[in-house]
Scaffold this motif. Structure first.
Motif, PDB file in Angstrom:
ATOM      1  N   VAL A   1      68.172 -15.020  15.638  1.00 58.94           N
ATOM      2  CA  VAL A   1      68.309 -13.683  16.209  1.00 58.94           C
ATOM      3  C   VAL A   1      67.507 -12.687  15.381  1.00 58.94           C
ATOM      4  CG1 VAL A   1      69.944 -11.873  16.881  1.00 58.94           C
ATOM      5  CG2 VAL A   1      70.645 -14.286  16.980  1.00 58.94           C
TER       6      VAL A   1
ATOM      7  N   THR B   1      72.785  -6.547   9.934  1.00 58.64           N
ATOM      8  CA  THR B   1      73.306  -7.854  10.316  1.00 58.64           C
ATOM      9  C   THR B   1      74.820  -7.814  10.502  1.00 58.64           C
ATOM     10  OG1 THR B   1      71.515  -9.051   9.225  1.00 58.64           O
ATOM     11  CG2 THR B   1      73.585 -10.250   9.550  1.00 58.64           C
TER      12      THR B   1
ATOM     13  N   MET C   1      75.719  -5.982  13.617  1.00 57.44           N
ATOM     14  CA  MET C   1      75.401  -6.789  14.796  1.00 57.44           C
ATOM     15  C   MET C   1      76.446  -7.874  15.030  1.00 57.44           C
ATOM     16  SD  MET C   1      71.291  -7.291  14.372  1.00 57.44           S
ATOM     17  CE  MET C   1      71.226  -8.547  15.657  1.00 57.44           C
TER      18      MET C   1
ATOM     19  N   ALA D   1      77.097 -10.247  18.276  1.00 54.64           N
ATOM     20  CA  ALA D   1      75.795 -10.907  18.345  1.00 54.64           C
ATOM     21  C   ALA D   1      75.870 -12.401  18.089  1.00 54.64           C
ATOM     22  CB  ALA D   1      74.826 -10.257  17.349  1.00 54.64           C
TER      23      ALA D   1
ATOM     24  N   ASN E   1      74.963  -1.349  18.402  1.00 51.02           N
ATOM     25  CA  ASN E   1      75.395  -2.237  17.320  1.00 51.02           C
ATOM     26  C   ASN E   1      75.805  -1.452  16.086  1.00 51.02           C
ATOM     27  OD1 ASN E   1      74.949  -4.971  18.378  1.00 51.02           O
ATOM     28  ND2 ASN E   1      72.801  -4.372  18.470  1.00 51.02           N
TER      29      ASN E   1
END
Length: 308
Positions: free
Chosen positions: A38, A154, A157, A162, A200
């Protein structure tokens, strides 16, 4: 808090590296294939000084070995990505850990402190997310900031969904050396180090726990009893686990000092300083006390109910 300072058990963990070179005494298996990859940023990441070369493995026959195996050294990372490894179905939890390899903010020790760690985390039921964060950043005034931005993004997310099968309240970070420095900064940050760019970023950027393995540069150069100004422990700082060797060229006093500050606040944390092992041992069995840290971390995570 239960005492996790138990007998140090030599593990003999089965790990593999990403290097495809011929090794002595034996060839090394290729790493497991991630379940997904991702992109961290939808377009360009926050402003930084990009490298002038393409991303590549910078290691060669003269590179450092650990436990008689080469270390894959990824350099010139401009497009950060998440490499997601889902856990074994029979032990699967809803906990995820963002893994941040070390490399002095110059390269990433991609297999030693990344994919090998992910394969082990899979075995204990954790979704492993190996973060390929931006390097090198030695030309930056704040060389840690791109990595911390990538970690914060990260975590937000993953909290926003995610990665499949992860609880928004069970996301940790595990960093080695420079990755440990960035992880400590992310775990103690009082602000987001970039402007929010999408939905996000409405999710919290602070991890629920942190694992710091031989973290670098946590204390002042001239006073090892004082944390650097950027790391401030508060009552809201998450629990932490530390593993460091006494003979590390990057002093274990950084881990000791941060652990001490956590203790002052009553934050449930554990510190292991091993008698020997040096720096950069990863999880490769090397007939050293440091071989025991993954098992000790497993016990700690079970004590705190992050895994079954």
């Amino acid at each position: 808090m239960k005492n996790t300072a138990r007998c140090l058990i030599a593990l003999g963990l089965i790990v593999s590296t990403g290097s495809l070179r011929a090794q002595n005494p034996a060839a090394i298996a290729a790493p497991a294939t991630p379940d997904s990859i991702v992109n961290v940023w939808p377009s360009e990441p926050p402003a930084w000084t990009p490298p002038g070369e393409a991303e590549k493995d910078t290691s060669d026959e003269n590179s450092r070995t650990v436990a008689e195996k080469y270390v894959t050294r990824i350099g010139n990372v401009s497009a950060p990505q998440l490499y997601v490894y889902q856990p074994k179905a029979d032990v699967k939890s809803d906990t995820a850990i963002v893994v941040c390899p070390g490399g002095g903010y110059s390269i990433l020790a991609w297999d030693l402190e990344g994919t090998e760690i992910a394969e082990w985390l899979q075995e204990i039921g954790v979704t492993a997310i190996v973060l390929k964060y931006r390097v090198p950043t030695r030309s930056e005034d704040e060389n840690w900031k791109p990595a911390v931005q990538d970690i914060q993004r990260t975590i937000s997310m993953v909290r926003s969904g995610a990665v499949e099968g992860v609880s928004a309240k069970r996301i940790g970070v595990l960093g080695f050396s420079a990755g440990g420095n960035a992880s400590a900064r992310a775990a103690t940050a009082s602000k987001r180090f970039y402007d929010s760019i999408d939905a996000n970023d409405k999710s919290n950027y602070v991890p629920d726990f942190a694992v710091l393995v031989y973290p670098a540069w946590l204390v002042e150069k001239d006073d090892s009893s004082k944390l650097i100004d950027d790391i401030q422990v508060t009552d809201k700082t998450p629990p932490m686990f530390f593993a460091h060797a006494r003979d590390d060229r990057i002093s274990c006093l950084g881990s000791v000092t941060l652990f001490t500050e956590l203790q002052k606040r009553g934050i449930n944390s554990t510190l292991h300083v091993f008698g020997g092992g040096g720096h950069g041992f990863g999880s490769r069995p090397n007939d050293q006390e440091t071989d025991a840290w993954p098992e000790l971390l497993t016990l700690w995570m079970r004590d705190l109910q992050w895994i079954k």
